[in-house]
Write a protein that holds these residues in place. Structure first.
Motif, PDB file in Angstrom:
ATOM      1  N   LYS A   1     -12.986  11.957 -17.633  1.00  0.00           N
ATOM      2  CA  LYS A   1     -13.467  12.519 -16.360  1.00  0.00           C
ATOM      3  C   LYS A   1     -12.570  12.189 -15.171  1.00  0.00           C
ATOM      4  O   LYS A   1     -12.904  12.483 -14.028  1.00  0.00           O
ATOM      5  CB  LYS A   1     -14.883  12.014 -16.084  1.00  0.00           C
ATOM      6  N   SER A   2     -11.484  11.478 -15.412  1.00  0.00           N
ATOM      7  CA  SER A   2     -10.508  11.232 -14.363  1.00  0.00           C
ATOM      8  C   SER A   2      -9.142  11.113 -15.036  1.00  0.00           C
ATOM      9  O   SER A   2      -9.061  11.047 -16.266  1.00  0.00           O
ATOM     10  CB  SER A   2     -10.862   9.962 -13.591  1.00  0.00           C
ATOM     11  N   ASN A   3      -8.070  11.067 -14.227  1.00  0.00           N
ATOM     12  CA  ASN A   3      -6.754  11.216 -14.842  1.00  0.00           C
ATOM     13  C   ASN A   3      -5.786  10.064 -14.648  1.00  0.00           C
ATOM     14  O   ASN A   3      -4.946   9.825 -15.515  1.00  0.00           O
ATOM     15  CB  ASN A   3      -6.109  12.510 -14.339  1.00  0.00           C
ATOM     16  N   ALA A   4      -5.872   9.381 -13.526  1.00  0.00           N
ATOM     17  CA  ALA A   4      -4.920   8.272 -13.328  1.00  0.00           C
ATOM     18  C   ALA A   4      -5.466   7.276 -12.312  1.00  0.00           C
ATOM     19  O   ALA A   4      -6.202   7.650 -11.388  1.00  0.00           O
ATOM     20  CB  ALA A   4      -3.572   8.810 -12.852  1.00  0.00           C
ATOM     21  N   ILE A   5      -5.095   6.015 -12.521  1.00  0.00           N
ATOM     22  CA  ILE A   5      -5.464   4.950 -11.579  1.00  0.00           C
ATOM     23  C   ILE A   5      -4.185   4.219 -11.175  1.00  0.00           C
ATOM     24  O   ILE A   5      -3.402   3.796 -12.030  1.00  0.00           O
ATOM     25  CB  ILE A   5      -6.419   3.925 -12.236  1.00  0.00           C
ATOM     26  N   VAL A   6      -4.009   4.062  -9.864  1.00  0.00           N
ATOM     27  CA  VAL A   6      -2.946   3.193  -9.353  1.00  0.00           C
ATOM     28  C   VAL A   6      -3.609   1.844  -9.072  1.00  0.00           C
ATOM     29  O   VAL A   6      -4.506   1.745  -8.238  1.00  0.00           O
ATOM     30  CB  VAL A   6      -2.315   3.773  -8.074  1.00  0.00           C
ATOM     31  N   GLU A   7      -3.161   0.840  -9.776  1.00  0.00           N
ATOM     32  CA  GLU A   7      -3.822  -0.469  -9.701  1.00  0.00           C
ATOM     33  C   GLU A   7      -3.574  -1.149  -8.352  1.00  0.00           C
ATOM     34  O   GLU A   7      -2.504  -1.027  -7.757  1.00  0.00           O
ATOM     35  CB  GLU A   7      -3.265  -1.347 -10.820  1.00  0.00           C
ATOM     36  N   CYS A   8      -4.609  -1.887  -7.898  1.00  0.00           N
ATOM     37  CA  CYS A   8      -4.494  -2.733  -6.706  1.00  0.00           C
ATOM     38  C   CYS A   8      -5.179  -4.049  -7.081  1.00  0.00           C
ATOM     39  O   CYS A   8      -6.344  -4.050  -7.464  1.00  0.00           O
ATOM     40  CB  CYS A   8      -5.195  -2.054  -5.527  1.00  0.00           C
TER      41      CYS A   8
ATOM     42  N   MET B   1       0.821  -1.220   0.000  1.00  0.00           N
ATOM     43  CA  MET B   1       0.000   0.000   0.000  1.00  0.00           C
ATOM     44  C   MET B   1       0.858   1.275   0.000  1.00  0.00           C
ATOM     45  O   MET B   1       0.484   2.275  -0.621  1.00  0.00           O
ATOM     46  CB  MET B   1      -0.947  -0.011   1.208  1.00  0.00           C
ATOM     47  N   GLU B   2       1.990   1.227   0.688  1.00  0.00           N
ATOM     48  CA  GLU B   2       2.862   2.413   0.699  1.00  0.00           C
ATOM     49  C   GLU B   2       3.389   2.699  -0.701  1.00  0.00           C
ATOM     50  O   GLU B   2       3.456   3.837  -1.149  1.00  0.00           O
ATOM     51  CB  GLU B   2       4.055   2.169   1.637  1.00  0.00           C
ATOM     52  N   GLU B   3       3.753   1.623  -1.372  1.00  0.00           N
ATOM     53  CA  GLU B   3       4.261   1.753  -2.745  1.00  0.00           C
ATOM     54  C   GLU B   3       3.177   2.359  -3.646  1.00  0.00           C
ATOM     55  O   GLU B   3       3.452   3.212  -4.491  1.00  0.00           O
ATOM     56  CB  GLU B   3       4.682   0.360  -3.247  1.00  0.00           C
ATOM     57  N   GLU B   4       1.935   1.909  -3.442  1.00  0.00           N
ATOM     58  CA  GLU B   4       0.829   2.468  -4.230  1.00  0.00           C
ATOM     59  C   GLU B   4       0.707   3.977  -3.980  1.00  0.00           C
ATOM     60  O   GLU B   4       0.493   4.761  -4.916  1.00  0.00           O
ATOM     61  CB  GLU B   4      -0.485   1.777  -3.848  1.00  0.00           C
ATOM     62  N   GLY B   5       0.836   4.379  -2.707  1.00  0.00           N
ATOM     63  CA  GLY B   5       0.761   5.808  -2.386  1.00  0.00           C
ATOM     64  C   GLY B   5       1.871   6.598  -3.080  1.00  0.00           C
ATOM     65  O   GLY B   5       1.653   7.700  -3.590  1.00  0.00           O
ATOM     66  N   LYS B   6       3.062   5.990  -3.112  1.00  0.00           N
ATOM     67  CA  LYS B   6       4.195   6.666  -3.777  1.00  0.00           C
ATOM     68  C   LYS B   6       3.940   6.819  -5.276  1.00  0.00           C
ATOM     69  O   LYS B   6       4.283   7.835  -5.883  1.00  0.00           O
ATOM     70  CB  LYS B   6       5.485   5.866  -3.559  1.00  0.00           C
ATOM     71  N   LYS B   7       3.334   5.774  -5.860  1.00  0.00           N
ATOM     72  CA  LYS B   7       3.041   5.841  -7.300  1.00  0.00           C
ATOM     73  C   LYS B   7       2.048   6.971  -7.593  1.00  0.00           C
ATOM     74  O   LYS B   7       2.179   7.688  -8.584  1.00  0.00           O
ATOM     75  CB  LYS B   7       2.448   4.512  -7.781  1.00  0.00           C
ATOM     76  N   ALA B   8       1.043   7.111  -6.728  1.00  0.00           N
ATOM     77  CA  ALA B   8       0.054   8.183  -6.921  1.00  0.00           C
ATOM     78  C   ALA B   8       0.740   9.545  -6.837  1.00  0.00           C
ATOM     79  O   ALA B   8       0.464  10.456  -7.629  1.00  0.00           O
ATOM     80  CB  ALA B   8      -1.039   8.077  -5.865  1.00  0.00           C
ATOM     81  N   ALA B   9       1.660   9.669  -5.880  1.00  0.00           N
ATOM     82  CA  ALA B   9       2.380  10.938  -5.713  1.00  0.00           C
ATOM     83  C   ALA B   9       3.197  11.253  -6.965  1.00  0.00           C
ATOM     84  O   ALA B   9       3.249  12.407  -7.413  1.00  0.00           O
ATOM     85  CB  ALA B   9       3.296  10.858  -4.492  1.00  0.00           C
ATOM     86  N   GLN B  10       3.804  10.226  -7.548  1.00  0.00           N
ATOM     87  CA  GLN B  10       4.630  10.452  -8.735  1.00  0.00           C
ATOM     88  C   GLN B  10       3.793  10.989  -9.905  1.00  0.00           C
ATOM     89  O   GLN B  10       4.244  11.859 -10.656  1.00  0.00           O
ATOM     90  CB  GLN B  10       5.347   9.147  -9.132  1.00  0.00           C
TER      91      GLN B  10
ATOM     92  N   GLY C   1      -1.275   3.024   4.686  1.00  0.00           N
ATOM     93  CA  GLY C   1      -0.107   2.834   3.817  1.00  0.00           C
ATOM     94  C   GLY C   1      -0.106   3.799   2.635  1.00  0.00           C
ATOM     95  O   GLY C   1       0.925   4.410   2.323  1.00  0.00           O
ATOM     96  N   ARG C   2      -1.261   3.938   1.978  1.00  0.00           N
ATOM     97  CA  ARG C   2      -1.315   4.843   0.820  1.00  0.00           C
ATOM     98  C   ARG C   2      -1.028   6.271   1.244  1.00  0.00           C
ATOM     99  O   ARG C   2      -0.324   7.012   0.551  1.00  0.00           O
ATOM    100  CB  ARG C   2      -2.695   4.728   0.143  1.00  0.00           C
ATOM    101  N   ASP C   3      -1.578   6.659   2.393  1.00  0.00           N
ATOM    102  CA  ASP C   3      -1.358   8.019   2.889  1.00  0.00           C
ATOM    103  C   ASP C   3       0.126   8.245   3.208  1.00  0.00           C
ATOM    104  O   ASP C   3       0.707   9.259   2.833  1.00  0.00           O
ATOM    105  CB  ASP C   3      -2.218   8.223   4.146  1.00  0.00           C
ATOM    106  N   LYS C   4       0.720   7.245   3.877  1.00  0.00           N
ATOM    107  CA  LYS C   4       2.130   7.371   4.263  1.00  0.00           C
ATOM    108  C   LYS C   4       3.018   7.487   3.020  1.00  0.00           C
ATOM    109  O   LYS C   4       3.871   8.373   2.921  1.00  0.00           O
ATOM    110  CB  LYS C   4       2.527   6.136   5.086  1.00  0.00           C
TER     111      LYS C   4
END
Ligand code: AHR
Length: 349
Positions: free
Chosen positions: A296-303, A167-176, A203-206
Motif C-alpha cells: 500500500k506504499s512504495n518507499a520510505i526515506v529513513e530518519c 533533512m535536505e539530503e532526505e528530500g533529495k533521496k525521496a526525489a531520486q 529541508g525536505r522540501d528544498k
C-alpha cells in the motif's frame, strides 16, 4: 564521530575541573595537592577519585531536554530513546520538557533549565527561527546547548553542537526514488508537508525541489501542511482527493504518520494506495513498513530517532571539555516496497 567513549574521560575531566576550580577559589585546597607528585599522577588520582565519586553517585551532570511534542511515531521513539539515557548513563540526570509543538513552550522550558543551572541543554527545535535570544542567554549563563534532530538558523557560534538528520539530503533521496520510478513518464505530485517552519519540512522540501529540477515530467500540483500528525494527513488527503482526485498519481508525505492517514483516505475514496498513487514518505516507523509490505506504499526515506545514546555521549563531552564533533549527522537508508517484508522484523521503532 570522535566520540568514541567519553565516559571515562568525562569522569576525569569533571574531577579535574572540580580540583582546578577548588584550587582557584579556595587556596587551602592547594595544600592538599602533593607538590612532589607529577601532574600526570595528580590527574590520574583525580580521575580515580572522580570515578569513585561518580560511582558513588556524588557527581552527576544534569541534562535538560526541550522536546517538540508527541506528534508522531517518530517522536514517540525519540522521546523513549532520550528518556532511556539515565538508565544507560547513571551519571546523567535528565530533565524532560514536552512543548506540545509550540515554540513558546520550548523557550520557557529552556529558560527554566537556565534558571535551574543545568549542566547541558538539548533543544529539539519545533521551528528553525527565533532562537538567537535564548541561545545567547544560555551562553551568558555558560550552559552549553546541543541542537538535536531539527536544525536552527542561528549562527553556529551560539550552540555547542548539532546532532540529527540532514533533512535536505532526505528530500533529495525521496526525489531520486520518484525519478527512478517515473523516468520520463508524467508524475503529478501532491505533497503533505510537516510543521510549517520546521527544518524537517523546509529541508525536505528544498532537497526534493532541487533534485527534481530539469525533470519536466515531474510536477508538484498541490502542497499542504498536515503538521506531522496522522489525523491531519488523512484530512489533507481527503481534501486533495476531493479537489484534484483525477489529476495526481504520486504522494510525497513528509512523514510516515501523515502517509498512514493518507492511505486510509485513499482507500476510503475507492483507490488503491501504492498502485493508483505512488507513495513516498519519511521516517521508517513499523506501521509504515507494514503498509509497504502489504503493497500500500512504495518507499520510505529513513530518519533516525534513536538519538539518546549519542546525545548522552555528546553531553558528557561538551560538559567535560573533551573533544567532539560540532556536527553529527545520522546515517540513514532508503527502503523500497520489495525490501519491506524482510526489513520489518528489524525495525526498532
Ligand atoms: O524532526 C523529525 C520529524 O518530526 C519526523 O519526520 C516527524 O515524524 C516528526 O514529527
Amino acid at each position: 564521530m570522535k566520540l568514541k567513549k567519553v565516559s571515562a574521560l568525562f569522569i576525569a575531566a569533571i574531577m579535574i575541573g572540580t580540583v582546578v576550580t577548588g584550587c582557584a577559589s579556595n587556596p587551602a585546597s592547594t595544600t592538599a595537592v602533593n607538590s612532589t607528585e607529577s601532574l600526570a599522577d595528580q590527574v590520574a588520582s583525580a580521575a580515580e577519585s572522580a570515578a569513585a565519586s561518580v560511582a558513588a553517585g556524588d557527581k552527576k551532570i544534569v541534562l535538560g531536554f526541550a522536546q517538540v511534542g508527541a506528534e508522531s511515531g517518530w517522536r514517540t521513539a525519540e522521546t523513549a530513546s532520550i528518556k532511556d539515557i539515565p538508565s544507560k548513563y547513571p551519571n546523567i540526570e535528565l530533565k524532560f520538557s514536552d512543548a506540545q509543538q509550540k515554540q513558546e513552550n520550548q523557550l520557557k522550558a529552556v529558560r527554566t533549565f537556565i534558571a535551574q543551572k543545568v549542566d547541558v541543554i538539548a533543544i529539539d527545535p519545533v521551528v528553525e527561527t527565533g532562537w538567537d535570544t535564548v541561545l545567547k542567554e544560555a551562553q551568558q549563563a555558560k550552559i552549553p546547548v546541543i541542537i538535536v534532530d531539527r536544525s536552527v538558523d542561528s549562527d553556529a557560534s551560539l550552540y555547542a553542537a548539532f546532532l540529527g538528520s540532514d533533512m535536505e539530503e532526505e528530500g533529495k533521496k525521496a526525489a531520486q526514488v520518484v525519478i527512478d520510478k517515473f523516468g520520463t513518464n508524467p508524475c503529478n505530485i501532491v505533497e503533505i508537508q510537516g510543521t510549517v517552519g520546521s527544518s524537517a519540512a523546509v529541508g525536505r522540501d528544498k532537497g526534493f525541489n532541487e533534485a527534481i529540477k530539469g525533470h519536466d515530467n515531474i510536477k508538484i500540483l498541490k502542497v499542504q501542511s498536515g503538521d506531522f500528525v496522522r489525523a491531519k494527513g488523512k484530512e489533507v488527503m481527503e481534501a486533495f482527493l476531493k479537489s484534484d482526485g483525477d489529476k495526481f498519481n504520486c504522494l510525497i508525505s513528509q512523514n510516515d504518520d501523515m502517509a498512514v492517514g493518507a492511505v486510509q483516505a485513499i482507500e476510503e475514496a475507492g483507490k488503491k494506495p501504492g498502485q493508483d498513487i505512488f507513495i513516498v514518505s519519511f521516517d521508517g516507523i513499523k506501521d509504515m513498513f507494514q503498509l509497504m509490505a502489504d503493497g500500500k506504499s512504495n518507499a520510505i526515506v529513513e530518519c533516525n530517532p534513536l538519538l539518546g545514546p549519542q546525545l548522552a555521549e555528546l553531553s558528557m563531552a561538551v560538559a567535560s571539555g573533551a573533544s567532539y564533533d560540532k556536527v553529527t549527522k545520522s546515517n540513514e537508508n532508503v527502503f523500497l516496497q520489495n525490501q519491506a517484508a524482510a526489513e520489518l522484523p528489524n525495525r526498532k521503532y
